[in-house]
Design a protein around this motif. Sequence first.
Motif, PDB file in Angstrom:
ATOM      1  N   MET A   1       0.856  -1.198   0.000  1.00  0.00           N
ATOM      2  CA  MET A   1       0.000   0.000   0.000  1.00  0.00           C
ATOM      3  C   MET A   1       0.888   1.242   0.000  1.00  0.00           C
ATOM      4  SD  MET A   1      -3.149   1.002  -0.004  1.00  0.00           S
ATOM      5  CE  MET A   1      -3.959   2.573   0.198  1.00  0.00           C
ATOM      6  N   ARG A   2       0.692   2.069  -1.007  1.00  0.00           N
ATOM      7  CA  ARG A   2       1.495   3.290  -1.090  1.00  0.00           C
ATOM      8  C   ARG A   2       0.870   4.391  -0.228  1.00  0.00           C
ATOM      9  NH1 ARG A   2       0.950   1.365  -6.399  1.00  0.00           N
ATOM     10  NH2 ARG A   2      -0.818   2.760  -6.623  1.00  0.00           N
ATOM     11  N   ARG A   3       1.677   4.948   0.676  1.00  0.00           N
ATOM     12  CA  ARG A   3       1.184   6.030   1.518  1.00  0.00           C
ATOM     13  C   ARG A   3       1.129   7.312   0.680  1.00  0.00           C
ATOM     14  NH1 ARG A   3       0.602   7.554   7.025  1.00  0.00           N
ATOM     15  NH2 ARG A   3       1.556   9.559   7.500  1.00  0.00           N
ATOM     16  N   LYS A   4       0.055   8.048   0.813  1.00  0.00           N
ATOM     17  CA  LYS A   4      -0.113   9.265   0.013  1.00  0.00           C
ATOM     18  C   LYS A   4       0.907  10.324   0.432  1.00  0.00           C
ATOM     19  CE  LYS A   4      -4.374   8.233  -1.883  1.00  0.00           C
ATOM     20  NZ  LYS A   4      -4.654   8.090  -3.304  1.00  0.00           N
ATOM     21  N   LEU A   5       1.237  11.196  -0.510  1.00  0.00           N
ATOM     22  CA  LEU A   5       2.221  12.249  -0.267  1.00  0.00           C
ATOM     23  C   LEU A   5       1.686  13.586  -0.764  1.00  0.00           C
ATOM     24  CD1 LEU A   5       5.101  13.341   0.357  1.00  0.00           C
ATOM     25  CD2 LEU A   5       5.786  12.523  -1.907  1.00  0.00           C
ATOM     26  N   ALA A   6       1.656  14.557   0.136  1.00  0.00           N
ATOM     27  CA  ALA A   6       1.337  15.933  -0.243  1.00  0.00           C
ATOM     28  C   ALA A   6       2.645  16.704  -0.264  1.00  0.00           C
ATOM     29  CB  ALA A   6       0.364  16.565   0.757  1.00  0.00           C
ATOM     30  N   ALA A   7       3.072  17.118  -1.464  1.00  0.00           N
ATOM     31  CA  ALA A   7       4.346  17.812  -1.611  1.00  0.00           C
ATOM     32  C   ALA A   7       4.094  19.237  -2.082  1.00  0.00           C
ATOM     33  CB  ALA A   7       5.237  17.072  -2.617  1.00  0.00           C
ATOM     34  N   PRO A  30      -1.081  18.439  13.194  1.00  0.00           N
ATOM     35  CA  PRO A  30       0.052  17.854  13.927  1.00  0.00           C
ATOM     36  C   PRO A  30       0.289  16.393  13.586  1.00  0.00           C
ATOM     37  CG  PRO A  30      -1.830  18.180  15.371  1.00  0.00           C
ATOM     38  CD  PRO A  30      -2.182  18.823  14.079  1.00  0.00           C
ATOM     39  N   GLU A  31      -0.766  15.681  13.169  1.00  0.00           N
ATOM     40  CA  GLU A  31      -0.606  14.262  12.820  1.00  0.00           C
ATOM     41  C   GLU A  31      -1.301  13.981  11.483  1.00  0.00           C
ATOM     42  OE1 GLU A  31      -2.010  11.896  16.078  1.00  0.00           O
ATOM     43  OE2 GLU A  31      -0.515  12.704  17.449  1.00  0.00           O
ATOM     44  N   PRO A  32      -0.728  14.446  10.384  1.00  0.00           N
ATOM     45  CA  PRO A  32      -1.379  14.264   9.081  1.00  0.00           C
ATOM     46  C   PRO A  32      -1.493  12.787   8.724  1.00  0.00           C
ATOM     47  CG  PRO A  32       0.853  15.113   8.816  1.00  0.00           C
ATOM     48  CD  PRO A  32       0.558  15.137  10.275  1.00  0.00           C
ATOM     49  N   ALA A  33      -2.563  12.462   7.983  1.00  0.00           N
ATOM     50  CA  ALA A  33      -2.802  11.069   7.579  1.00  0.00           C
ATOM     51  C   ALA A  33      -1.984  10.676   6.363  1.00  0.00           C
ATOM     52  CB  ALA A  33      -4.291  10.873   7.292  1.00  0.00           C
ATOM     53  N   CYS A  34      -1.235  11.657   5.807  1.00  0.00           N
ATOM     54  CA  CYS A  34      -0.373  11.377   4.655  1.00  0.00           C
ATOM     55  C   CYS A  34       1.023  11.913   4.957  1.00  0.00           C
ATOM     56  CB  CYS A  34      -0.927  12.070   3.411  1.00  0.00           C
ATOM     57  SG  CYS A  34      -1.014  13.859   3.561  1.00  0.00           S
ATOM     58  N   ASP A  35       1.989  11.549   4.122  1.00  0.00           N
ATOM     59  CA  ASP A  35       3.308  12.161   4.219  1.00  0.00           C
ATOM     60  C   ASP A  35       3.215  13.596   3.705  1.00  0.00           C
ATOM     61  OD1 ASP A  35       4.356   9.818   5.209  1.00  0.00           O
ATOM     62  OD2 ASP A  35       5.225   9.166   3.300  1.00  0.00           O
ATOM     63  N   VAL A  36       3.977  14.484   4.304  1.00  0.00           N
ATOM     64  CA  VAL A  36       3.970  15.894   3.906  1.00  0.00           C
ATOM     65  C   VAL A  36       5.408  16.330   3.625  1.00  0.00           C
ATOM     66  CG1 VAL A  36       3.380  18.254   4.581  1.00  0.00           C
ATOM     67  CG2 VAL A  36       1.931  16.349   5.332  1.00  0.00           C
ATOM     68  N   LEU A  37       5.579  17.020   2.502  1.00  0.00           N
ATOM     69  CA  LEU A  37       6.906  17.492   2.081  1.00  0.00           C
ATOM     70  C   LEU A  37       6.791  18.940   1.633  1.00  0.00           C
ATOM     71  CD1 LEU A  37       9.866  17.131   0.960  1.00  0.00           C
ATOM     72  CD2 LEU A  37       8.804  16.267  -1.153  1.00  0.00           C
ATOM     73  N   LEU A  38       7.722  19.767   2.056  1.00  0.00           N
ATOM     74  CA  LEU A  38       7.778  21.150   1.576  1.00  0.00           C
ATOM     75  C   LEU A  38       9.146  21.404   0.964  1.00  0.00           C
ATOM     76  CD1 LEU A  38       6.008  23.217   4.392  1.00  0.00           C
ATOM     77  CD2 LEU A  38       5.276  22.995   2.003  1.00  0.00           C
ATOM     78  N   ARG A  51      12.865  24.947  11.980  1.00  0.00           N
ATOM     79  CA  ARG A  51      11.557  25.355  12.489  1.00  0.00           C
ATOM     80  C   ARG A  51      10.620  24.152  12.627  1.00  0.00           C
ATOM     81  NH1 ARG A  51       9.352  30.734  12.452  1.00  0.00           N
ATOM     82  NH2 ARG A  51      11.340  31.479  11.686  1.00  0.00           N
ATOM     83  N   ILE A  52      10.748  23.184  11.722  1.00  0.00           N
ATOM     84  CA  ILE A  52       9.891  21.996  11.762  1.00  0.00           C
ATOM     85  C   ILE A  52      10.261  21.092  12.925  1.00  0.00           C
ATOM     86  CG2 ILE A  52       9.402  19.824  10.531  1.00  0.00           C
ATOM     87  CD1 ILE A  52       9.523  21.511   7.924  1.00  0.00           C
ATOM     88  N   GLY A  53      11.537  21.017  13.216  1.00  0.00           N
ATOM     89  CA  GLY A  53      11.965  20.185  14.341  1.00  0.00           C
ATOM     90  C   GLY A  53      11.525  18.744  14.158  1.00  0.00           C
ATOM     91  N   ALA A  54      10.809  18.196  15.150  1.00  0.00           N
ATOM     92  CA  ALA A  54      10.409  16.784  15.109  1.00  0.00           C
ATOM     93  C   ALA A  54       9.036  16.572  14.477  1.00  0.00           C
ATOM     94  CB  ALA A  54      10.410  16.214  16.519  1.00  0.00           C
ATOM     95  N   ALA A  55       8.400  17.631  14.013  1.00  0.00           N
ATOM     96  CA  ALA A  55       7.066  17.487  13.408  1.00  0.00           C
ATOM     97  C   ALA A  55       7.170  16.686  12.111  1.00  0.00           C
ATOM     98  CB  ALA A  55       6.458  18.868  13.129  1.00  0.00           C
ATOM     99  N   PRO A  56       6.073  15.993  11.723  1.00  0.00           N
ATOM    100  CA  PRO A  56       6.137  15.089  10.569  1.00  0.00           C
ATOM    101  C   PRO A  56       5.995  15.809   9.223  1.00  0.00           C
ATOM    102  CG  PRO A  56       3.988  14.936  11.581  1.00  0.00           C
ATOM    103  CD  PRO A  56       4.783  15.900  12.428  1.00  0.00           C
TER     104      PRO A  56
END
Length: 245
Positions: A1-7, A30-38, A51-56
Amino acid sequence: MRRKLAAGNWKMNGTRASLAEVEALIAAHPEPACDVLLCPPATLIAWMADRIGAAPVAVGGQDCHARASGAHTGDIAAGQLADAGASHVILGHSERRADHGETDAMVCAKTVAAHDAGLVAVVCLGETEAERDAGTTLAVIGAQLAGSLPEGCTGHNTVIAYEPVWAIGTGRTPTLGQIAEVHDFLRAELVNRFGAEGGAMRLLYGGSVKPSNATEIFATSNVDGALVGGASLTAADFGAIIAAL
Ligand code: 13P
């Protein structure tokens, strides 16, 4: 199952003041259901990672050089992006192919460099409006895919982004059928070349993704997320797209 990604691709936008949007995004999701990339401009990578530190939320560059170091004024090596806190890098974006004459072979060499530095390569491809009108979309995309990806691509080190050039920054999007046709084609080509790893690679759609069209695009066949330009600049819009995933 591929985890979704919001980039999010900030392109040449943003200063340190813009990092307030990242803080707001993390606070709202704070706990997104998908991977997040900026992927901010290079000047902001280290600041953003700090600034992101340990946030996902992962941070990425928007380009890298094919060489690891040397006399290449103004360029940035993949290892330097990693050193600044990046885990990903966008490669072969149509704006770089157009503005800097990047060819599939150059994108392929950069992808090797990204992998060597331990970065996930987000490799972009897409047809122009003239190519779509001429009925050559799949031929163009197939050639870009074959030429831009080196051997050794896996579901862990490579993401593909389909971005029709005519849909970028225009407010125009392909029909869901057109997106599905290209994504299904890309999936078949990837599985054909890379086997199970080709089945594990995530396929993002990019081009005028916004909160109002994200849900239907994400429900489309073989769409594993989005590469978002303009709508990634604010916490409100990008947060809504994350929520849609
Ligand atoms: P827009 O979302 O602004 O159309 O840009 C898409 C894009 O090029 C992302 O890389």
